[in-house]
Design a protein around this motif. Structure first.
Motif, short mmCIF file in Angstrom:
data_model
loop_
_atom_site.label_atom_id
_atom_site.label_comp_id
_atom_site.label_asym_id
_atom_site.label_seq_id
_atom_site.Cartn_x
_atom_site.Cartn_y
_atom_site.Cartn_z
N THR A 141 -3.76 3.47 5.68
CA THR A 141 -4.01 2.16 5.06
C THR A 141 -2.89 1.16 5.33
OG1 THR A 141 -3.05 2.45 2.84
CG2 THR A 141 -5.31 3.27 3.17
N GLN A 164 -2.38 -8.05 4.78
CA GLN A 164 -2.99 -7.72 6.07
C GLN A 164 -1.95 -7.45 7.16
OE1 GLN A 164 -6.73 -7.74 7.08
NE2 GLN A 164 -6.29 -6.83 5.09
N PHE A 170 -7.13 -8.86 14.52
CA PHE A 170 -6.91 -9.93 13.53
C PHE A 170 -8.27 -10.45 13.10
CE2 PHE A 170 -2.98 -9.90 15.94
CZ PHE A 170 -2.01 -10.05 14.95
N ARG A 171 -8.48 -10.53 11.83
CA ARG A 171 -9.76 -10.99 11.29
C ARG A 171 -9.52 -12.09 10.27
NH1 ARG A 171 -14.46 -9.27 13.78
NH2 ARG A 171 -14.39 -7.03 14.24
N PRO A 172 -10.49 -12.94 10.06
CA PRO A 172 -10.36 -13.89 8.96
C PRO A 172 -10.43 -13.15 7.62
CG PRO A 172 -12.36 -14.32 10.29
CD PRO A 172 -11.76 -13.05 10.77
N PRO A 173 -9.90 -13.69 6.57
CA PRO A 173 -9.14 -14.94 6.53
C PRO A 173 -7.65 -14.70 6.75
CG PRO A 173 -9.56 -14.18 4.29
CD PRO A 173 -10.17 -13.15 5.21
N ASN A 207 0.81 -1.22 0.00
CA ASN A 207 0.00 0.00 0.00
C ASN A 207 0.84 1.27 0.00
OD1 ASN A 207 -2.46 -1.13 -0.28
ND2 ASN A 207 -3.12 -0.87 1.84
N PRO A 242 -5.91 -14.43 1.79
CA PRO A 242 -7.10 -14.28 0.94
C PRO A 242 -7.63 -15.63 0.48
CG PRO A 242 -5.48 -12.62 0.39
CD PRO A 242 -4.81 -13.54 1.38
N MET A 281 -3.60 -2.79 5.60
CA MET A 281 -4.88 -3.09 4.95
C MET A 281 -4.71 -3.73 3.58
SD MET A 281 -7.06 0.23 6.08
CE MET A 281 -8.70 -0.43 5.80
N ALA A 282 -3.49 -4.01 3.22
CA ALA A 282 -3.26 -4.59 1.90
C ALA A 282 -3.51 -6.10 1.95
CB ALA A 282 -1.82 -4.30 1.48
N THR A 283 -3.19 -6.79 0.86
CA THR A 283 -3.59 -8.19 0.78
C THR A 283 -2.81 -9.07 1.75
OG1 THR A 283 -2.05 -8.70 -0.99
CG2 THR A 283 -4.23 -7.96 -1.64
N ARG A 322 -10.98 -13.23 -4.30
CA ARG A 322 -10.70 -13.79 -2.98
C ARG A 322 -11.08 -12.82 -1.87
NH1 ARG A 322 -4.94 -16.50 -3.04
NH2 ARG A 322 -4.23 -14.38 -3.46
N MET A 323 -11.57 -13.38 -0.80
CA MET A 323 -11.94 -12.56 0.35
C MET A 323 -10.68 -12.15 1.08
SD MET A 323 -14.59 -13.45 3.34
CE MET A 323 -13.72 -14.39 4.56
N LEU A 324 -10.57 -10.85 1.32
CA LEU A 324 -9.39 -10.33 1.99
C LEU A 324 -9.61 -10.21 3.50
CD1 LEU A 324 -6.67 -8.89 2.10
CD2 LEU A 324 -7.81 -6.79 1.45
N ARG A 325 -10.77 -9.73 3.86
CA ARG A 325 -11.02 -9.50 5.28
C ARG A 325 -12.52 -9.55 5.52
NH1 ARG A 325 -7.92 -7.04 9.62
NH2 ARG A 325 -9.29 -6.05 11.14
N ASN A 326 -12.88 -10.07 6.64
CA ASN A 326 -14.28 -10.25 7.01
C ASN A 326 -14.43 -9.83 8.46
OD1 ASN A 326 -15.99 -13.24 8.03
ND2 ASN A 326 -16.93 -11.32 7.48
N GLU A 338 -9.95 -8.81 -2.33
CA GLU A 338 -8.70 -8.15 -2.69
C GLU A 338 -9.03 -7.06 -3.70
OE1 GLU A 338 -5.30 -11.49 -2.63
OE2 GLU A 338 -6.81 -11.78 -4.17
#
Ligand SMILES: Cc1cc2nc3c(=O)[nH]c(=O)nc-3n(C[C@H](O)[C@H](O)[C@H](O)COP(=O)(O)OP(=O)(O)OC[C@H]3O[C@@H](n4cnc5c(N)ncnc54)[C@H](O)[C@@H]3O)c2cc1C
Ligand SMILES: NC(=O)c1ccc[n+]([C@@H]2O[C@H](COP(=O)([O-])OP(=O)(O)OC[C@H]3O[C@@H](n4cnc5c(N)ncnc54)[C@H](O)[C@@H]3O)[C@@H](O)[C@H]2O)c1
Ligand SMILES: Cc1cc2nc3c(=O)[nH]c(=O)nc-3n(C[C@H](O)[C@H](O)[C@H](O)COP(=O)(O)O)c2cc1C
Ligand SMILES: [Zn+2]
Lengths: 97, 996, 189, 417
Positions: free
Chosen positions: B548, B555, B583-586, B522, B589, B551-553, D332-336, D266
């Motif tokens: 940010t 995390q 920390f959040r899932p996933p 980022n 990615p 917040m990139a891929t 793809r899911m990045l964050r939830n 993403e």
């Protein structure tokens, strides 16, 4: 997906259950004798407890029975489940967070 | 191209097959077992991507799933194209096609690099401060420009050709991570009757052991020991090994999501392989053995291709057999980079210098490096680098400043220590505690049934890693109820590299620091982070969102601790007080398709069909979705549109006989001595006096007094009711009934059984209905006297048992034939054949709607919408006034529910009989009123009535019943339509036809 | 006058052809028609019902009992399913009703409400676990167990008759969905 | 207040950005205020801003237990629209939308309000009827909302799977062109900065633990983790925590708090031009200016304060998204993450006086209150300042539940957000 201990069938995945909202809210025996405020309280007022909360679940895709669960809404840990008609244990009654 | 950077791999397995692939349209060769990253490095390629904001050239920073830079698009076809994959994770296969992203026109010359020149004006959050004038320019000008810059890869443009599945699994012990800690845990836990799942996100299990040349366990070289351990585990029936499987999320009650990548590494996947499989695992106990991630150092221009984590370089050399550079500068705050330097040196690279941030460097590894002739500079930093598309040199100076020495290099290794991977632990809501020594957070108190072992717990020495793994495995099995059969011991010979660590920017004097990257992808620099704190964003959560960072891929796997270090220093608050983002899932990615699994197309939702459905389909019926049901909508004949078909169906039914599939109606059998009492409580109507053999229309309210459902109810015996509900309401009604029965009135002797699917329901409506049925029916007298309107009889039809209702939802003489569903189609066809001579006509839901609207019968969900009382709907007659109580009764007397001006159901006849109103159209008194125009109601149903040869409508209108005859206006976009308020029953108001 | 040959149809009939196409260790097959009655009521009544039916219903949760083609499934603490394979529902219902006349209970003929699928083979549990969230290991779900549960977005009654044979009883209109779901799952596992 | 503009940015750029001031101060709490707002989300901050800017009440503090904007304001999918059915809802949401349109300029903070259009999809005939009812009502209320055929939907949003293999094909859609999104964080920060400039004290890390009342009943102040603070009036805007705060004053409300989840993919290059909502299959999606797909998921069925939720909710959300746009299966899911939404029985908000003198409450926005932020703040400020609701929020009382005068949009149309 929570793991909920049905008092009849044992621990089962949440997918089999339907939530029935706060427990121990009895329908008034004679609704017509209630004021609008009292009736509204029965219809709508909920504790929305932050902490130990007693709620109803129905094992809808299982044995079909309603039962109660005491769950801590700050952790989602279910302390206990018990059958309809039973009261929450005294130690569980307080709703302290 | 040939791979000139290839060296012997640590494990000596050199007979790897050549594999061909393309990157950026160029062909390359790698070896089986390579990742795209190792294969490109083997070919001397380091430039692989561009950063998000400034489009800086970027190379590989890591060798694993924490990679922030080396994002690529993979796939030869659009329907299999995937953006943003990590070159460090993509396994090569013959024919793999990969491309770089976020660059135009090419990776080497990228126009986006222009941003770099304006970077001084694009600090963190710059967009909040500008682009506000003129007002419309944001939408028209600025935002489109910004949007064009957005994103990394391009989204696939064609439907995904692959399939995905999901599996629920259960185990006694789930172990995440198959490094030394996880392997030891698995060996111990499975030495019992416990079922064990061991998963690892990588293609090969073994974790850090695969990159280790110096350590040995039980007398074996580390990687060999790992393979032997895996062989042993594979033999145990209670163990499931899952490689390429990432534990991505922790959900309450030890429910862990694993994502298995099944085919992405294969050139030719088999037809029976899904691309990915989502495992939803309920584990009695979990062992987290996820390891630790090396941290970059934050120094000026630390983001050039060729600047890499030290341990990543070690992995490339030892595990993949490729050297990432030949002239190496090492910059470190801990010992482990020395080990990497030595391994690179052993592979033939020249170590120019090891620059050590620490005041003094000493101990085994430092001595060893010195002994091998490597120059070591302590209390020093790399303060800058050069090289546009690949690093060329490093500027090295004393930590406090002073003159810089420039050292040529093609690789800079960096290490600020290791950050334990506490992601899953933290997701499980375990409390973290800060370790001053590691400059990182480590697991504290657990909330769920899990324990962390090995490096993810902050243990880094191999012997203690294995010991903790073994203990964790034993403990987990025992807690799950399966004490292991014994303990085994491990002899570990490895030199610890200690736990020294650093966070934040390395520059003592921040003013002298140019841009030093904290979050590579980022493009967040230490300066941005400091700017945020200056502007008052002091909570780490605010810093994250304003800059940010994290917040990139990736995390923040590489950046979070460094950002924290910068903030902590800048505002002079201890790290643990600054806090930590959530920390959040996933964990990494995870593919959408995997979450969707098999739920797609026809399996997205069940497609419910009646047993008569295939017949309707064969007749060319059009269907509509009603809930999950498919219902025949209308039966067009050649050349007919819906209106023509419906007009024909209506006419045929009114004039002779129509046949309709009503099987989707919900049905409930209510049985027991208190059945009538229960009905009294559930429905507004009174049931006590309804005699067996009779039907009644019932209305059911929610406790708040609004109509919930309706249906015809048959009393089959004193203690038995056959209740019908709306199609969509069936499940809702049954569960509401169960609710009251079980929780409010458990004393009632009454039981409910759903019979929706037991019965097919064939509605036969029209003046000839009786004539058609009579010859088919056995044991029932259908005559008007013997079987009046609203009665039910049991007997046989076409030889099969039936509950025959005389009922009408059309206003015609009508019957509803209930037969066991397995006979539905056959009976339907028999009736249809019998009706041929009367011109029997099948009709669908649309015609049904018209016919009932002509009669003013409501449809719950169309005339009602959850805000309508029985009185509003003109159903006051169905409310048992004398009843003491029923569900919803008390609510009906609330002030707002008894107001005179409530909306009431009426009929509407347009002044122009040809004009058909639109359903949902609003009704007003004064269409010339300026906007907002006060609305007094809306049209709930509107049709062309072939019977009446004019348009008809039903509407809910304020005080409607007192407006009979009044002319109202319905303003439409193209003019006002006038209509007169009339009674809602527009056809046969006396009901003579249905009583025929 | 009456149509002589009204045949009972099964919602899964169209699926029959796709029976075992995919290469999989698990097969799907359609179970024969049966008379099925839902019994709900008090404990005394269930004993009487069992005595008449010739199968002693399980009072233990989630278990079924079988004698020949007749079986009784525990569905809930006041609910059992009586099933008689290849028998005439009307006769079975008639006989039972008479026997239960004096009892506090409800008996409802649901013979046509559902159809049955046998899922058989060494990977049957794995195939079912593609949509069913229960632990189907022998330990947790032994032979002789039955329960209502979910599979994907459908509800069903699942029972285990042998180590590698499960029976699924599912409402007619959901049966094709369940079949297709399992068919895809077995072809992808 | 330091003015933000391209020029100031340019100037600062030349001097290394060292001159930027704090966007809002971090004051110690004063002993007392005329008004205390409990809750530093968008609604609370907006209330404070309008109290100071429009209603002349400047001695105001906003007390936030964590960091401002850290509640639902920082976790929502930012869908903004006003095409509600009932006059009452249309009134308050349209009031908000009008304010959105000039908000960046008013606050001198780019909140990136992006009117890219909100398209609500119809998948069955009931949807079609219901959406058309909305379109007609909106037109007469002066709110833009138009009906699009499936082909027009496709044209407006090309990635949609129209006429494809969907289980529930798209039968059309209702489009509000003025609807769109805004940058959620900027909304909180922009209001905070503008309120701060007018003298409002924004006090973070200050959790209200008690509401103090005089023997005569009216409020006199609050207890907090940073001490007691006096207040003549108190406005509670604590979203999911409202029940907890109101219990401190002995006021029970018809509220339940549920976990509501959202997620992002993403980032990818721009491909999704607008906001698409489908209530029938439960899919809510837009693409942010950074490139992620921002996707709203569902609520869990149980009340919870954990700000997370179940995996099955995410599964169902993404199967719906993949139905709508089958090409997105490979994203793809990045964050939830999860939020904590407070839901009333009719799913409409309460913005009202309470039985306790001097105590006001603004809550119950449930799954859809971000869009209302400016309007809600403005009418709540007016209600507090004048001690009586104005015309727009007058219907949103607590008493409506007693009287049965509910405003049940969801029952009327099964529409959320
Ligand atoms: C996942 C998700 C998606 C959503 N999507 C949309 C959408 O697309 N469109 C839309 O319009 N709406 C949406 N919403 C709803 C919307 O986010 C909320 O309605 C809105 O943000 C509420 O704003 P608020 O200021 O009232 O609450 P919040 O932002 O939650 O602010 C309340 C504040 O009160 C603070 N607080 C609580 N208790 C105390 C105390 N005792 N002392 C001090 N402070 C306290 C909290 O910390 C919090 O900061 C969504 C919500 C979620 C969770
Ligand atoms: N300072 C140091 O020298 C230092 C620091 C850290 C680690 N180490 C060394 O590293 C080793 C630590 O062993 P360990 O077993 O704890 O860690 P490890 O790194 O060897 O293994 C962790 C494994 O977990 C996997 N993994 C991580 N997250 C995952 C997830 N979410 N899902 C699936 N798989 C996941 C990784 O792919 C990896 O294979 C020891 O050899 C230790 O000496 C040394
Ligand atoms: C509209 C929107 C867009 C977001 N985009 C990103 C993103 O690009 N990357 C990211 O890591 N998080 C993103 N987030 C999520 C936040 O990181 C964070 O999860 C959310 O604010 C909730 O806070 P919490 O997870 O710290 O509890 C976004 C959140 C919202 C509301
Ligand atoms: Zn149960």
């Amino acid at each position: 997906m929570l793991l909920i201990n049905c008092p009849y069938c044992g621990p089962r995945p949440e997918a089999e259950f339907a939530n029935g909202g706060q427990a121990h809210i009895a329908r008034p025996a004679d609704p017509m004798s209630l004021t609008d405020d009292e009736w509204a309280a029965y219809l709508y007022m909920r504790d929305n407890t932050k902490g130990l909360h007693h709620e109803r679940w129905r094992h809808a895709n299982g044995c079909g029975r309603f039962f109660n669960a005491s769950r801590d809404t700050t952790t989602d840990v279910i302390k206990r489940t018990y059958r309809m008609g039973e009261r929450p244990e005294a130690e569980h009654q307080g709703a302290k967070p | 191209m040939t791979d000139t950077y290839r060296v012997r791999r640590g494990d000596g397995a050199e007979s790897r097959n050549a594999v061909h692939f393309t990157f950026e349209g160029k062909s390359y060769q790698g070896l089986a077992g390579d990742t795209l990253a190792s294969a490109l490095i083997a070919n001397g390629v380091h430039l692989v991507g561009r950063s998000f904001k400034y489009h800086r050239p970027r190379g590989f920073v890591s060798a694993g799933s924490e990679e922030p830079n080396a994002l690529v698009g993979v796939g030869a076809t659009q329907s299999r194209y995937t953006p943003n994959l990590l070159a460090t994770q993509v396994e090569i296969y013959e024919g793999l096609v990969a491309e770089s992203q976020n660059r135009w026109p090419s990776l080497e010359t990228d126009a986006g690099f222009l941003n770099e020149y304006f970077s001084a004006f694009l600090p963190a959050g710059f967009y909040y401060k500008t682009f506000m004038w003129p007002r419309m320019a944001w939408k028209k000008l600025y935002e489109p420009v910004i949007r064009r810059m957005a994103g990394l890869g391009r989204a696939p443009a064609e439907p995904d050709a692959d399939r995905y599945t999901q599996v629920f699994a259960h185990c006694d012990v789930l172990i995440v991570g198959a490094g030394p800690a996880g392997l030891a845990a698995a060996l111990e836990a499975s030495n019992s009757d416990a079922t064990v799942i061991l998963c690892d996100e990588q293609a090969e299990m073994g974790g850090s052991l695969l990159s280790d040349r110096s350590a040995s366990i039980d007398g074996m070289q580390a990687a060999d020991w790992a393979r032997a351990a895996l062989d042993e585990l594979r033999k145990r029936p209670n163990v499931k090994l899952m490689s390429r499987t990432t534990a991505f999320g922790w959900y309450p009650h030890n429910f862990v999501g694993l994502n298995e990548r099944v085919t992405d590494h294969l050139a030719n996947p088999a037809a029976n392989q899904p691309r990915e499989r989502l495992w939803q695992v309920r584990a009695k106990e979990v062992v987290l053995a996820a390891g630790a991630i090396e941290r970059p150092l934050v120094f000026t221009d630390n983001d050039r291709p060729g600047i890499m984590l030290a341990d990543a370089a070690r992995t490339y050399v030892n595990r993949y057999g490729v050297v990432p550079g030949k002239q190496v500068v090492v910059f470190t705050a801990c010992d482990s980079a020395y080990r990497a330097a030595l391994d690179l040196k052993a592979a033939g690279a020249k170590i120019q210098v090891i620059v050590d941030l620490r005041k003094s460097a000493s101990g085994h590894w430092v001595d060893k490096a010195r002994a091998e002739g490597i120059k070591v500079r302590s209390d020093s930093i790399v303060r800058g680098t050069s090289g546009r598309l690949r690093v060329k040199s490093a500027q090295i100076s004393n930590a406090q400043g002073g003159d810089a020495e420039t050292v040529a290099c093609d690789l800079i290794l960096m290490s600020a220590g290791f950050t334990p991977s506490v992601h899953l632990f933290s997701q499980s809501r375990g409390k973290l505690s800060y370790s001053e020594e590691l400059r990182a957070y480590v697991p504290g108190e657990s909330v769920e049934r899990e324990r962390s072992v090995g490096a993810c717990k902050g243990l880094f020495a191999l012997d203690s890693v294995i010991e903790s793994g073994a203990k964790g495995g034993r403990d987990a099995a025992a807690k799950a109820g399966f004490p292991p059969r014994g303990e085994r011991s491990y002899t570990v010979s490895a030199r610890s590299v200690g736990a020294d660590a650093f966070i934040g920017s390395v520059m003592a004097d921040h003013q002298a620091e140019k841009r030093a990257w904290v979050d590579f992808q980022n493009d967040v620099t230490a300066k941005d982070v400091r700017l945020a704190t200056r502007e008052g964003f002091r909570s780490i959560e605010h810093v994250k969102r304003y800059t940010t960072t994290g917040m990139a891929t990736d995390q923040g796997k590489l950046s979070n601790m460094n950002a924290l270090g910068v903030v902590s220093k800048q505002i002079d608050v201890a790290v643990p007080k600054v806090g930590l983002t959530t920390f959040r899932p996933p964990y990494t990615p995870t593919t959408f398709g995997s979450f969707a699994g098999q739920s797609r197309g026809d399996l997205f939702d069940p497609v419910r069909k009646t047993s008569i459905h295939p017949w309707a389909e064969a007749q060319g019926a059009q269907f509509e979705d009603v809930g999950v049901w498919k219902r025949a909508w209308y039966f067009p004949q050649v050349g007919e549109d819906m209106h023509a078909a419906v007009a024909r169906e209506c006419k045929a039914t009114r004039e002779s006989v129509g046949i309709f599939d009503a099987s989707t109606l919900g049905k409930i059998e209510i049985v027991g001595k208190d059945a009538a009492e229960f009905m009294n409580r559930m429905y507004t109507n009174a049931w006590t006096k309804l005699e067996p053999g009779r039907l009644r229309y019932g209305v059911m309210l929610r406790e708040d007094g609004f109509i919930m459902d309706d249906g015809v109810v048959g009393r089959m015996a004193t203690d038995r009711f056959h209740v019908t509900t709306t199609t969509g309401g069936a499940a809702r009604v049954l569960s509401m009934m169960e609710d009251y029965l079980q929780t409010e009135w458990p004393d009632l002797e009454v039981w409910l059984t759903s019979t929706t699917e037991q019965w097919s329901v064939i509605a036969l409506q029209g003046p000839n209905a009786r004539r058609v049925l009579e010859p088919l029916v056995e044991g029932i007298d259908l005559s008007a006297d013997a079987m009046p309107h609203m009665s039910v009889r049991q007997g046989r039809i076409c030889g099969v048992p039936t509950r025959l209702f005389r009922v009408s939802f059309t206003g015609e003489l009508g019957f509803e034939v209930n037969v066991p569903a397995g006979y539905g189609r056959a009976v339907w066809e028999a009736i249809f054949a019998a009706g041929k001579s009367y011109g029997i006509t099948p009709y669908g839901t649309e015609t049904m709607h018209v016919l009932r609207a002509e009669k003013g019968y409501i449809i719950v969900g169309q005339e009602t919408d959850g805000t309508v009382t029985p009185d509003d709907a003109g159903l006051g007659w169905a409310v048992g006034k004398a009843k003491r109580d029923f569900v919803g009764k008390r609510s009906l007397s609330r002030p707002a529910l008894v107001r005179e001006d409530r909306k009431q159901l009426v009929g509407l006849l347009t002044t122009d009989p040809k004009a058909v109103l639109e359903e949902g159209a609003q009704i007003v008194l004064d269409p010339t009123h300026p906007i907002p125009v006060p609305m007094i109601g809306h049209v709930t149903s509107a049709y062309w009535s072939a019977t009446l040869n004019r348009s008809i409508a039903l509407a809910l209108v304020r005080g409607g019943r007192s407006r009979m005859g009044e002319e109202l206006s319905i303003p439409m976009p193209d003019g006002v339509i006038k209509a007169k308020v009339v009674d809602s029953i527009l056809f046969d108001p006396k009901g003579e036809r249905l009583n025929a | 006058m009456l149509s002589p040959a009204i045949m009972r149809s099964n919602a899964l009939s169209p699926m029959r052809s796709s029976g075992t196409t995919a290469a999989s260790a698990t097969t799907l097959s359609i179970l024969p028609d049966a008379a099925k009655l839902v019994f709900r009521g008090k404990t005394e009544a269930i004993e009487a019902a069992g005595a008449h039916f010739g199968v002693k219903p399980s009072l233990e949760a989630c278990r079924f009992a079988a004698v020949g083609g007749r079986s009784v499934y525990w569905l809930g603490p006041d609910e059992w399913l009586f099933q008689a394979v290849n028998e005439d529902p009307i006769e079975v219902f008639g006989g039972m009703s008479v026997a239960l006349q004096a009892q506090a209970c409800s008996l409802v003929d649901v013979s046509h409400r559902s159809d049955g699928i046998a899922v058989a083979g060494p990977t049957a549990a794995l195939v079912l676990n593609h949509g069913c969230p229960l632990d189907l290991s022998l330990k947790a779900f032994p032979v002789g167990m039955c329960t209502r549960t979910v599979l994907g977005k459908a509800s069903l009654l699942l029972s285990r008759s042998e180590e590698h044979v499960f029976h699924v009883d599912v409402w007619r209109s959901f049966a094709p969905y369940v079949w297709q779901f399992l068919d895809e799952a077995r072809s992808l596992s | 207040m330091q003015k933000f503009s391209a020029l100031s940015l340019l100037r600062a750029g030349l001097t290394g950005h060292v001159g930027w001031q704090r966007q809002w101060r971090s004051p110690e709490p004063k002993p007392g205020y005329d008004v205390i707002i409990v809750g530093g989300g968008g609604h609370g901050l907006a209330t404070a801003y309008y109290l100071a800017s429009r209603y002349g009440v400047k001695n105001v503090a906003v007390l936030e237990k964590g960091w401002i904007g850290g509640g639902n304001t920082g976790r929502n999918t930012t869908i903004i629209r006003s095409n509600y059915l009932f006059d009452e809802s249309a009134g308050i949401y349209e009031h908000a939308l009008k304010l959105w349109e000039g908000l960046s300029q008013e606050l001198n903070y780019n909140v990136m309000y992006s009117p890219r259009g909100v398209l609500m999809l119809a998948h069955n005939i009931h949807d079609v009827q219901s959406f058309k009812r909305h379109v007609h009502a909106n037109r007469l209320n002066g709110i833009d909302n138009e009906w699009l055929s499936p082909e027009e939907c496709k044209e407006f949003c090309p990635p949609l799977n129209v006429g494809g293999s969907m289980r529930y094909p798209i039968l059309g859609g209702a489009l509000q062109r003025r609807g769109g999104t805004a940058r959620h964080d900027a909304v909180a920060w922009g209001y905070a900065r503008a309120a701060d400039a007018l003298g409002v004290d924004i006090i973070e890390n200050c959790e209200v633990t008690g509401i103090r009342r005089a023997p005569t009943g009216e409020v006199v102040g609050v207890d907090t983790t940073r001490g007691s603070i006096n207040a003549k009036r108190i406005g509670v805007v604590a979203a999911g925590n409202t029940s907890t705060v109101m219990n401190m004053a002995g006021v029970r409300l018809p509220l339940e708090s549920f976990p509501l989840q959202a997620l992002v993919s993403e980032p990818v290059k721009p491909i999704f031009p607008c906001v698409v909502m489908s209530n029938t299959i439960h899919a809510y999606i837009s693409q942010s200016d950074k490139g992620e797909m921002v996707i709203g998921a569902g609520t869990d069925v149980y009340t919870s304060y954990t700000q997370r939720g179940g995996l099955h909710i995410v599964n169902h959300t993404l199967d719906a998204i993949c139905e709508l746009v089958p090409a997105f299966r490979r994203l793809r899911m990045l964050r939830n993450w999860g939020g904590l939404v407070d839901v009333t029985p009719d799913r409409s908000p309460i913005v009202a006086k309470t039985p306790v003198s001097g105590l006001y409450v603004n809550c119950g926005w449930g799954t859809g209150g971000f869009k209302a932020t400016p309007g809600s703040g403005e009418v709540f400020a007016s209600t507090i300042a004048k001690d009586e609701p104005n015309k727009i929020n007058a219907p949103f009382t607590i008493e409506r539940f007693r009287d049965g005068a509910v405003i049940d949009e969801a029952a009327a149309a099964a529409v959320a957000h």
